[in-house]
Design an enzyme around this catalytic site. Structure first.
Site, PDB file in Angstrom:
ATOM      1  N   HIS A 103       5.189 -23.956 -37.722  1.00 31.36           N
ATOM      2  CA  HIS A 103       6.381 -23.198 -37.349  1.00 31.36           C
ATOM      3  C   HIS A 103       6.117 -21.710 -37.599  1.00 31.36           C
ATOM      4  O   HIS A 103       5.209 -21.348 -38.352  1.00 31.36           O
ATOM      5  CB  HIS A 103       7.587 -23.676 -38.157  1.00 31.36           C
ATOM      6  CG  HIS A 103       8.138 -24.976 -37.670  1.00 31.36           C
ATOM      7  ND1 HIS A 103       8.750 -25.883 -38.498  1.00 31.36           N
ATOM      8  CD2 HIS A 103       8.173 -25.521 -36.432  1.00 31.36           C
ATOM      9  CE1 HIS A 103       9.140 -26.924 -37.791  1.00 31.36           C
ATOM     10  NE2 HIS A 103       8.794 -26.731 -36.537  1.00 31.36           N
ATOM     11  N   LYS A 118       2.870 -19.820 -39.817  1.00 29.58           N
ATOM     12  CA  LYS A 118       1.643 -19.559 -39.056  1.00 29.58           C
ATOM     13  C   LYS A 118       0.592 -18.810 -39.881  1.00 29.58           C
ATOM     14  O   LYS A 118      -0.598 -19.103 -39.779  1.00 29.58           O
ATOM     15  CB  LYS A 118       1.959 -18.831 -37.761  1.00 29.58           C
ATOM     16  CG  LYS A 118       2.680 -19.749 -36.767  1.00 29.58           C
ATOM     17  CD  LYS A 118       2.763 -19.159 -35.403  1.00 29.58           C
ATOM     18  CE  LYS A 118       3.694 -19.918 -34.475  1.00 29.58           C
ATOM     19  NZ  LYS A 118       3.571 -21.347 -34.430  1.00 29.58           N
ATOM     20  N   THR A 129      -0.837 -26.388 -30.843  1.00 31.10           N
ATOM     21  CA  THR A 129       0.156 -25.774 -29.975  1.00 31.10           C
ATOM     22  C   THR A 129      -0.286 -24.329 -29.726  1.00 31.10           C
ATOM     23  O   THR A 129      -1.082 -23.769 -30.480  1.00 31.10           O
ATOM     24  CB  THR A 129       1.554 -25.837 -30.617  1.00 31.10           C
ATOM     25  OG1 THR A 129       1.485 -25.366 -31.958  1.00 31.10           O
ATOM     26  CG2 THR A 129       2.102 -27.259 -30.594  1.00 31.10           C
ATOM     27  N   GLY A 130       0.235 -23.741 -28.664  1.00 31.42           N
ATOM     28  CA  GLY A 130      -0.267 -22.466 -28.165  1.00 31.42           C
ATOM     29  C   GLY A 130      -0.409 -21.339 -29.161  1.00 31.42           C
ATOM     30  O   GLY A 130      -1.506 -20.811 -29.378  1.00 31.42           O
ATOM     31  N   THR A 131       0.687 -20.943 -29.773  1.00 36.89           N
ATOM     32  CA  THR A 131       0.641 -19.796 -30.678  1.00 36.89           C
ATOM     33  C   THR A 131      -0.141 -20.119 -31.941  1.00 36.89           C
ATOM     34  O   THR A 131      -0.949 -19.305 -32.407  1.00 36.89           O
ATOM     35  CB  THR A 131       2.068 -19.334 -31.035  1.00 36.89           C
ATOM     36  OG1 THR A 131       2.818 -19.179 -29.823  1.00 36.89           O
ATOM     37  CG2 THR A 131       2.052 -18.015 -31.778  1.00 36.89           C
ATOM     38  N   THR A 132       0.063 -21.302 -32.478  1.00 34.01           N
ATOM     39  CA  THR A 132      -0.695 -21.704 -33.669  1.00 34.01           C
ATOM     40  C   THR A 132      -2.186 -21.700 -33.364  1.00 34.01           C
ATOM     41  O   THR A 132      -2.989 -21.185 -34.148  1.00 34.01           O
ATOM     42  CB  THR A 132      -0.249 -23.093 -34.164  1.00 34.01           C
ATOM     43  OG1 THR A 132       1.139 -23.046 -34.501  1.00 34.01           O
ATOM     44  CG2 THR A 132      -1.055 -23.537 -35.372  1.00 34.01           C
ATOM     45  N   SER A 169       3.142 -23.866 -26.112  1.00 34.04           N
ATOM     46  CA  SER A 169       3.891 -23.548 -27.318  1.00 34.04           C
ATOM     47  C   SER A 169       4.779 -24.745 -27.660  1.00 34.04           C
ATOM     48  O   SER A 169       5.248 -25.451 -26.760  1.00 34.04           O
ATOM     49  CB  SER A 169       4.742 -22.306 -27.054  1.00 34.04           C
ATOM     50  OG  SER A 169       5.622 -22.070 -28.118  1.00 34.04           O
ATOM     51  N   ASP A 172       4.648 -29.629 -28.636  1.00 34.07           N
ATOM     52  CA  ASP A 172       4.858 -30.726 -29.591  1.00 34.07           C
ATOM     53  C   ASP A 172       4.782 -32.067 -28.865  1.00 34.07           C
ATOM     54  O   ASP A 172       4.187 -33.025 -29.358  1.00 34.07           O
ATOM     55  CB  ASP A 172       6.224 -30.605 -30.283  1.00 34.07           C
ATOM     56  CG  ASP A 172       6.342 -29.384 -31.177  1.00 34.07           C
ATOM     57  OD1 ASP A 172       5.305 -28.859 -31.628  1.00 34.07           O
ATOM     58  OD2 ASP A 172       7.485 -28.960 -31.428  1.00 34.07           O
ATOM     59  N   ASP A 195       8.734 -25.575 -41.391  1.00 38.74           N
ATOM     60  CA  ASP A 195       9.585 -24.644 -42.129  1.00 38.74           C
ATOM     61  C   ASP A 195      10.960 -25.287 -42.274  1.00 38.74           C
ATOM     62  O   ASP A 195      11.776 -25.220 -41.358  1.00 38.74           O
ATOM     63  CB  ASP A 195       9.685 -23.320 -41.380  1.00 38.74           C
ATOM     64  CG  ASP A 195      10.608 -22.330 -42.061  1.00 38.74           C
ATOM     65  OD1 ASP A 195      11.040 -22.596 -43.209  1.00 38.74           O
ATOM     66  OD2 ASP A 195      10.914 -21.292 -41.451  1.00 38.74           O
ATOM     67  N   HIS A 245      14.286 -26.722 -31.149  1.00 42.08           N
ATOM     68  CA  HIS A 245      13.572 -27.887 -30.616  1.00 42.08           C
ATOM     69  C   HIS A 245      13.354 -28.946 -31.699  1.00 42.08           C
ATOM     70  O   HIS A 245      12.386 -29.694 -31.668  1.00 42.08           O
ATOM     71  CB  HIS A 245      12.251 -27.453 -29.975  1.00 42.08           C
ATOM     72  CG  HIS A 245      11.237 -26.915 -30.942  1.00 42.08           C
ATOM     73  ND1 HIS A 245      11.413 -25.750 -31.642  1.00 42.08           N
ATOM     74  CD2 HIS A 245      10.036 -27.393 -31.325  1.00 42.08           C
ATOM     75  CE1 HIS A 245      10.366 -25.544 -32.420  1.00 42.08           C
ATOM     76  NE2 HIS A 245       9.513 -26.530 -32.244  1.00 42.08           N
ATOM     77  N   ASP A 305      12.306 -32.407 -30.764  1.00 42.01           N
ATOM     78  CA  ASP A 305      10.891 -32.567 -30.418  1.00 42.01           C
ATOM     79  C   ASP A 305      10.052 -32.764 -31.675  1.00 42.01           C
ATOM     80  O   ASP A 305       9.125 -33.574 -31.701  1.00 42.01           O
ATOM     81  CB  ASP A 305      10.373 -31.339 -29.662  1.00 42.01           C
ATOM     82  CG  ASP A 305      11.060 -31.127 -28.329  1.00 42.01           C
ATOM     83  OD1 ASP A 305      11.561 -32.118 -27.758  1.00 42.01           O
ATOM     84  OD2 ASP A 305      11.102 -29.979 -27.869  1.00 42.01           O
TER      85      ASP A 305
END
Length: 127
Positions: free
Chosen positions: A12, A16, A38-41, A59, A65, A85, A92, A95
């Protein structure tokens, strides 16, 4: 690599930095896995560890997810590390719940915090 175990990494927003630090600290062990995130992570892990190959999905809130959940259901993911978190509301959340449910249903190791992730990685580095 054929037969290579796959680890999924998700964090989350407020976690990150912790995930990037975790990946940096365990880069050698993580390199032995096929890594999906996932994208940003995934982007943050790649920035922290340029030598790691990370397959970046969407993302989390945009379907990432669920993509990882599908990979769990098809047997493509062997371990999930998901730094959640619990203090921040997630739009979401359903999800997230579905993803953790699938990890439980398919009985794959799952860490939802750094302490558990450290133990999973330490255990897997002993292989």
């Amino acid at each position: 690599m054929e037969g290579q175990r796959c680890i999924a990494l998700i964090a989350h927003d407020e976690k990150k930095d912790d995930m990037a630090d975790f990946a940096r600290h365990h880069q050698k062990v993580l390199a032995s896995f096929r890594i999906v995130a996932t994208g940003t992570t995934g982007g943050r892990v790649q920035e922290a560890c340029p030598g790691l190959e990370v397959i970046r999905l969407k993302s989390g809130p945009l379907g990432g997810d669920q993509q990882i959940g599908a990979m769990i259901a098809t047997g493509e993911v062997d371990m999930l590390i998901f730094f959640t978190d619990p203090l921040t509301a997630m739009p979401h959340d359903v999800d997230v719940k579905a993803l953790t449910r699938l990890a439980t249903v398919y009985d794959i190791p799952m860490a939802l915090n750094r302490a558990t992730a450290e133990n999973l990685i330490d255990f897997n580095s002993a292989d």
